[in-house]
Structure formats: structure tokens, C-alpha cells
Design a protein around this motif. Structure first.
Motif, PDB file in Angstrom:
ATOM      1  N   ALA A  12       0.858  -1.186   0.000  1.00 59.36           N
ATOM      2  CA  ALA A  12       0.000   0.000   0.000  1.00 59.36           C
ATOM      3  C   ALA A  12       0.894   1.236   0.000  1.00 59.36           C
ATOM      4  O   ALA A  12       2.109   1.147   0.221  1.00 59.36           O
ATOM      5  CB  ALA A  12      -0.916  -0.004   1.220  1.00 59.36           C
ATOM      6  N   VAL A  13       0.288   2.381  -0.254  1.00 61.41           N
ATOM      7  CA  VAL A  13       1.028   3.642  -0.310  1.00 61.41           C
ATOM      8  C   VAL A  13       0.524   4.563   0.795  1.00 61.41           C
ATOM      9  O   VAL A  13      -0.683   4.750   0.954  1.00 61.41           O
ATOM     10  CB  VAL A  13       0.884   4.322  -1.679  1.00 61.41           C
ATOM     11  N   ALA A  48       4.372   8.485   9.567  1.00 60.62           N
ATOM     12  CA  ALA A  48       2.928   8.405   9.801  1.00 60.62           C
ATOM     13  C   ALA A  48       2.242   9.313   8.801  1.00 60.62           C
ATOM     14  O   ALA A  48       2.812  10.299   8.333  1.00 60.62           O
ATOM     15  CB  ALA A  48       2.581   8.828  11.232  1.00 60.62           C
ATOM     16  N   GLY A  49       1.023   8.956   8.455  1.00 60.68           N
ATOM     17  CA  GLY A  49       0.296   9.758   7.482  1.00 60.68           C
ATOM     18  C   GLY A  49      -1.066   9.176   7.208  1.00 60.68           C
ATOM     19  O   GLY A  49      -1.724   8.642   8.113  1.00 60.68           O
ATOM     20  N   VAL A  50      -1.472   9.242   5.944  1.00 64.67           N
ATOM     21  CA  VAL A  50      -2.806   8.815   5.525  1.00 64.67           C
ATOM     22  C   VAL A  50      -2.660   7.809   4.388  1.00 64.67           C
ATOM     23  O   VAL A  50      -1.831   8.001   3.485  1.00 64.67           O
ATOM     24  CB  VAL A  50      -3.634  10.036   5.070  1.00 64.67           C
ATOM     25  N   VAL A  51      -3.441   6.753   4.440  1.00 65.55           N
ATOM     26  CA  VAL A  51      -3.404   5.747   3.371  1.00 65.55           C
ATOM     27  C   VAL A  51      -3.860   6.388   2.062  1.00 65.55           C
ATOM     28  O   VAL A  51      -4.957   6.929   1.967  1.00 65.55           O
ATOM     29  CB  VAL A  51      -4.299   4.540   3.716  1.00 65.55           C
ATOM     30  N   LEU A  60      -7.244  -2.174   4.677  1.00 69.36           N
ATOM     31  CA  LEU A  60      -6.957  -0.746   4.764  1.00 69.36           C
ATOM     32  C   LEU A  60      -7.937   0.028   3.903  1.00 69.36           C
ATOM     33  O   LEU A  60      -8.393  -0.471   2.878  1.00 69.36           O
ATOM     34  CB  LEU A  60      -5.527  -0.456   4.286  1.00 69.36           C
ATOM     35  N   ARG A  61      -8.249   1.248   4.318  1.00 65.68           N
ATOM     36  CA  ARG A  61      -9.127   2.087   3.506  1.00 65.68           C
ATOM     37  C   ARG A  61      -8.430   3.402   3.185  1.00 65.68           C
ATOM     38  O   ARG A  61      -7.709   3.958   4.025  1.00 65.68           O
ATOM     39  CB  ARG A  61     -10.460   2.346   4.211  1.00 65.68           C
ATOM     40  N   VAL A  62      -8.609   3.859   1.991  1.00 63.68           N
ATOM     41  CA  VAL A  62      -8.016   5.111   1.555  1.00 63.68           C
ATOM     42  C   VAL A  62      -8.534   6.249   2.443  1.00 63.68           C
ATOM     43  O   VAL A  62      -9.735   6.335   2.711  1.00 63.68           O
ATOM     44  CB  VAL A  62      -8.336   5.377   0.071  1.00 63.68           C
TER      45      VAL A  62
END
Length: 324
Positions: A12-13, A48-51, A60-62
Motif C-alpha cells: 500500500a502507499v 505516519a500519514g494517511v493511506v 486498509l481504507r483510503v
């Protein structure tokens, strides 16, 4: 400018918001010897951040907030199967072996994404993995700290040392800290340390004996290495243990074998932590039970300035790089 990451299978990104700065970032910038890597490489060993992008079925959800476990382990070697991921035979750590967090986006395997509550402070989350996970394994790993014990924390001010202090106090143990800075010792006392020793003015082991009634401490938490090693060993009580996670002042101190076997001292090496240990750290962080101490933040454009601050050991706690 650098190409956006293209996620591989089961990756994932993360859209990066904050990245804690660590000693290994300095090492990779200045040398990197002994760590298998190819240049150019994006540094940053935590984030750390947001998908931003996730494969179907990953859980995982965007748009959800997350913090990364920075080691893309193989999952197949004897250590991974046993749940001891820091010993993975094919470790692939971001910022060391693969592209890391000093960027707008970073790709990692989906199992390295640990979701966070929607109201999480991402600057604090960006400083969580390396400092607090390392500290957690040191304090509660092979011979876990028990309430009522006394601990010597060497070189208070680093992210790991400050995290160790927080965990020692949380566990109901007594913390003695060392530093060459009276200001850092004062900060440590505010965080719950019972005593501070300025090693420029006092002999650490002698002061420890005074503070412990001549017995010594149950545990020493070390990340300095060569310069402090002898005094750390002399500060231990009979049967005490020393846990080390670093060697910033050198990696070849005198072993003092006679002291070790006569007093039956134990020495443990420690690096990082497992998935399960990180799950515990993230759970406590999400509930507000632990929170990294942030010295200051720097935008990504000033990362070299931040590294210079770290090289001079001016900080108390973590330096964090924020990504616009």
C-alpha cells in the motif's frame, strides 16, 4: 524531484505527514557502511500519514490515518514465523535498504500499516515507531522491568532514552538519568525521573551507589556505547542487567569480564521490536497513555538543518520532519 512509488503486490502507499529523525538517518547520510543499499535512496526510517492507495482485501481504507512498521520482513524465516520480526534474516528496512519516509509518498507491505484513530496527532505518530518501539523492547523484552526496580538511563535527551524514561515511570520503577546538560536533567525530573547525574561533573557509578544505598541499579538502559560502558557496568547491582541498543560513542569498549562473571551481570542487545510489541505500543498511544516528547519540527525542505541539530545532540526527545 523523485518518482512516486509504485506499490508491489500486497503493498500500500502512505501519504506521508510526519517522519521522526533518528541517528541511523545520520549514519546513512554520512556513511551507511555495512547496510546493504543502492543509491539514490530516500531516507527516513519511520513515518505516519494517511493511506493513499491500498489493494482490495487488505483491510486498509483510503483516507485512514496510519503509522508504519518500518521493516518489510520476509514473513518466512524462522524468526518471522516465531513472531520475532526484528531478527528477520531478510530485513528490508525503509530508509536503509529501501526508500523511506522523507518524501510525500512511501510504499510498504500492507502488514506494515498500523491504523490509527481519526483524531490522531500525526506529528506525534510520526515519532512513535523508532523511539518507543525500541524502548518498549528494551524495557519489557528479554528480562522485563518490574515495578519497584531501579533503572539507570544513560544519555537522557535522545528519542529512545526519553521514551525509556516514560515507560520506566509508567511501569512503577525508579529512574536515574545521566546527561552532560543540566537543562536536560531538569526536563527529565519533570517527566518523573527521581535523580539526575551530570557525568561531566560526577562519576556516574559513585553517584549511583550513593543513590541506591551502595547496592547499584537493577537495570541499565544504554545507547551511548564506548564512552559510558565502564561506568554503566559499575553501576549495576550484583545480578543486574544491561540492555544496549546503540553505540554512538564507539562500539568497542572494554568488556570488563571479571566484573561480569564475578557479579553475574547480564548484557542484552536490543533493536526495534516485533509486530506484537508495536501493536501494544500503538494501542497505548491511541488511548493517550504514551505520547512522544517532540523537541521541535522542521519542514522537509530543512531536513539537513534538522540533521545538524541531531548531530550536535541539542534536542530533548524527538525531532520530526513534516511533509507538506
Amino acid at each position: 524531484e523523485f518518482p512516486d512509488p509504485v506499490p508491489g503486490a500486497d503493498e500500500a502507499v502512505l501519504k506521508v505527514h510526519a517522519v521522526g529523525l533518528n541517528r541511523v538517518d545520520l549514519y546513512m547520510r554520512d556513511n551507511g557502511q555495512g547496510i546493504t543499499h543502492a543509491l539514490p535512496i530516500v531516507q527516513g526510517v519511520e513515518a505516519a500519514g494517511v493511506v493513499e492507495e491500498a489493494p482490495a482485501g487488505s483491510g486498509l481504507r483510503v483516507g485512514q490515518k496510519a503509522v508504519l512498521y518500518s521493516n518489510a520482513v520476509c514473513g518466512r524465516c524462522r524468526y518471522c514465523v516465531a513472531g520475532d520480526q526484528p531478527l528477520c534474516l531478510r530485513a528490508n528496512i525503509m530508509g536503509e535498504h529501501r526508500h523511506g519516509g522523507f518524501a510525500q509518498y512511501v510504499a510498504m507491505p500492507v502488514h506494515c500499516f498500523f491504523p490509527l484513530p481519526d483524531d490522531t496527532d500525526l506529528v506525534s505518530a510520526g515519532a512513535l515507531m523508532t523511539g518507543h518501539l525500541t524502548a518498549w523492547r528494551m524495557v519489557f523484552g528479554k528480562r522485563a522491568l518490574r515495578a519497584g526496580e531501579t533503572v539507570l538511563i544513560v544519555g537522557i535527551g535522545s528519542g529512545v532514552a526519553v521514551a525509556c524514561l516514560q515507560l520506566v515511570v509508567m511501569a512503577g520503577a525508579r529512574a536515574i538519568v545521566t546527561s552532560s546538560s543540566d537543562a536536560k536533567l531538569a526536563r527529565a525530573l519533570e517527566l518523573g525521573a527521581s535523580a539526575g547525574i551530570n557525568y561531566k561533573r560526577e562519576k556516574v557509578s559513585a553517584r549511583v551507589q550513593e543513590l541506591t544505598g551502595g547496592e547499584g541499579v537493577d537495570m541499565v538502559l544504554e545507547s551511548s556505547g564506548q564512552d559510558s560502558w565502564s561506568e554503566s557496568l559499575k553501576s549495576l547491582r550484583r545480578g543486574g542487567r544491561l540492555v544496549t541498543c546503540g553505540a554512538t560513542t564507539g562500539s568497542n569498549p572494554g568488556a570488563d569480564l571479571q566484573r561480569m562473571f564475578i557479579r553475574q551481570l547480564e548484557v542484552y542487545g536490543s533493536t526495534g521490536g516485533s509486530f506484537e510489541e508495536f501493536r501494544q505500543v500503538v494501542a497505548l498511544f491511541a488511548r493517550g497513555a504514551i505520547r512522544p516528547v517532540i523537541d521541535r519540527t522542521f519542514p522537509l525542505a530543512r531536513v539537513t538543518e534538522a540533521m545538524d541539530v541531531l548531530a550536535r545532540s541539542e534536542q530533548f526527545g524527538k525531532l520530526v520532519i513534516t511533509v507538506p
